[in-house]
Design a protein around this motif. Structure first.
Motif, PDB file in Angstrom:
ATOM      1  N   ASP A   1       0.866  -1.182   0.000  1.00  0.00           N
ATOM      2  CA  ASP A   1       0.000   0.000   0.000  1.00  0.00           C
ATOM      3  C   ASP A   1       0.904   1.234   0.000  1.00  0.00           C
ATOM      4  O   ASP A   1       1.588   1.488   0.987  1.00  0.00           O
ATOM      5  N   PRO A   2       0.933   1.989  -1.102  1.00  0.00           N
ATOM      6  CA  PRO A   2       1.848   3.135  -1.171  1.00  0.00           C
ATOM      7  C   PRO A   2       1.620   4.177  -0.072  1.00  0.00           C
ATOM      8  O   PRO A   2       2.543   4.898   0.294  1.00  0.00           O
ATOM      9  N   ARG A   3       0.406   4.225   0.479  1.00  0.00           N
ATOM     10  CA  ARG A   3       0.151   5.178   1.566  1.00  0.00           C
ATOM     11  C   ARG A   3       0.899   4.779   2.832  1.00  0.00           C
ATOM     12  O   ARG A   3       1.085   5.595   3.724  1.00  0.00           O
ATOM     13  N   LYS A   4       1.304   3.497   2.889  1.00  0.00           N
ATOM     14  CA  LYS A   4       1.957   2.965   4.078  1.00  0.00           C
ATOM     15  C   LYS A   4       3.424   2.622   3.841  1.00  0.00           C
ATOM     16  O   LYS A   4       4.037   1.916   4.630  1.00  0.00           O
TER      17      LYS A   4
ATOM     18  N   VAL B   1       4.807  11.839   6.818  1.00  0.00           N
ATOM     19  CA  VAL B   1       3.817  12.327   7.788  1.00  0.00           C
ATOM     20  C   VAL B   1       4.518  12.904   9.011  1.00  0.00           C
ATOM     21  O   VAL B   1       4.182  14.000   9.471  1.00  0.00           O
ATOM     22  N   LEU B   2       5.502  12.178   9.532  1.00  0.00           N
ATOM     23  CA  LEU B   2       6.197  12.690  10.721  1.00  0.00           C
ATOM     24  C   LEU B   2       6.958  13.973  10.419  1.00  0.00           C
ATOM     25  O   LEU B   2       7.001  14.884  11.246  1.00  0.00           O
TER      26      LEU B   2
ATOM     27  N   ASN C   1      -0.692   9.941  20.178  1.00  0.00           N
ATOM     28  CA  ASN C   1      -2.028  10.398  19.781  1.00  0.00           C
ATOM     29  C   ASN C   1      -1.950  11.400  18.635  1.00  0.00           C
ATOM     30  O   ASN C   1      -2.775  11.371  17.719  1.00  0.00           O
ATOM     31  N   ARG C   2      -0.963  12.276  18.686  1.00  0.00           N
ATOM     32  CA  ARG C   2      -0.799  13.276  17.620  1.00  0.00           C
ATOM     33  C   ARG C   2      -0.482  12.604  16.285  1.00  0.00           C
ATOM     34  O   ARG C   2      -1.058  12.949  15.246  1.00  0.00           O
TER      35      ARG C   2
ATOM     36  N   TRP D   1      -2.688  10.072  10.550  1.00  0.00           N
ATOM     37  CA  TRP D   1      -2.798   9.070   9.479  1.00  0.00           C
ATOM     38  C   TRP D   1      -4.034   9.273   8.615  1.00  0.00           C
ATOM     39  O   TRP D   1      -3.916   9.356   7.390  1.00  0.00           O
ATOM     40  N   PRO D   2      -5.239   9.341   9.199  1.00  0.00           N
ATOM     41  CA  PRO D   2      -6.412   9.502   8.318  1.00  0.00           C
ATOM     42  C   PRO D   2      -6.438  10.857   7.616  1.00  0.00           C
ATOM     43  O   PRO D   2      -6.844  10.953   6.459  1.00  0.00           O
ATOM     44  N   GLU D   3      -5.979  11.882   8.311  1.00  0.00           N
ATOM     45  CA  GLU D   3      -5.998  13.230   7.741  1.00  0.00           C
ATOM     46  C   GLU D   3      -5.010  13.382   6.591  1.00  0.00           C
ATOM     47  O   GLU D   3      -5.334  13.949   5.548  1.00  0.00           O
ATOM     48  N   LEU D   4      -3.796  12.846   6.771  1.00  0.00           N
ATOM     49  CA  LEU D   4      -2.746  13.062   5.782  1.00  0.00           C
ATOM     50  C   LEU D   4      -2.550  11.904   4.800  1.00  0.00           C
ATOM     51  O   LEU D   4      -1.998  12.095   3.724  1.00  0.00           O
TER      52      LEU D   4
END
Length: 179
Positions: free
Chosen positions: A15-18, A26-27, A61-62, A67-70
């Protein structure tokens, strides 16, 4: 700066998102520095100006909220500092037993530290089942039950609110955090 690792559940190739690059991105978008991956299974090292281990929940938590947002997926994310990983490994939860098929070792992390180990089913040959620094340390003979059966039990017991790593992977993560 303090070194941390984000242990992300359910990450694998395909999965390219992962992908490692996507997870690191993301970080970095969240403003963390020194972002690196360790193998392709959801281990992302980063640095933060947080100076104590009590911030790991807030950091986790941050990151988990991003993950879902970005990237459009959800994934449980547990954060631990280099100091916490080192302390866990120093406790030698599996003694002198080497990791192998007859002594498959894994450490299961929870968002909230576990106080007592769950009782495994009677048909699982679990040689070690104890809590070390809030993480569940299991050693299983996978030649008779197979690792997936134990993971299915953990998923059912804890409703998939866990993420597990072998002590060998944790040692690789720690080495990269310190390097």
């Amino acid at each position: 700066m303090t070194a941390f690792v984000a242990l992300i559940r359910g990450i694998g190739p395909g999965d390219p998102r992962k992908s490692n690059e996507s997870l690191r991105g993301v970080l970095e978008e969240l403003g963390f520095t020194g972002v690196k991956s360790v193998i392709s299974s959801g281990n992302v090292i980063f640095e933060s100006d947080s100076d104590n281990d009590s911030d790991v929940d807030a950091l986790g938590n941050r990151i988990e909220a991003a993950w879902p947002e970005l990237r459009g997926f959800t994934a449980l994310t547990v954060v631990r500092s280099a100091e916490q990983i080192a302390h866990l490994l120093e406790q030698r939860p599996f003694g002198d037993v080497e990791h192998g098929k007859a002594s498959y070792q894994f450490v299961t992390f929870f968002k909230q530290p576990l106080a007592a180990p769950p009782e495994p089913p009677a048909d699982f040959p679990v040689a070690v089942n104890r809590i070390v620094d809030g993480a569940l340390c299991n050693q299983v003979d996978t030649t008779s039950t197979g690792g997936p059966e134990v993971m299915k039990w953990l998923d059912k017991t804890f409703k998939k609110q866990t993420t597990s790593r072998t002590p060998l992977t944790l040692a690789r993560i720690l080495k990269k955090m310190e390097g």
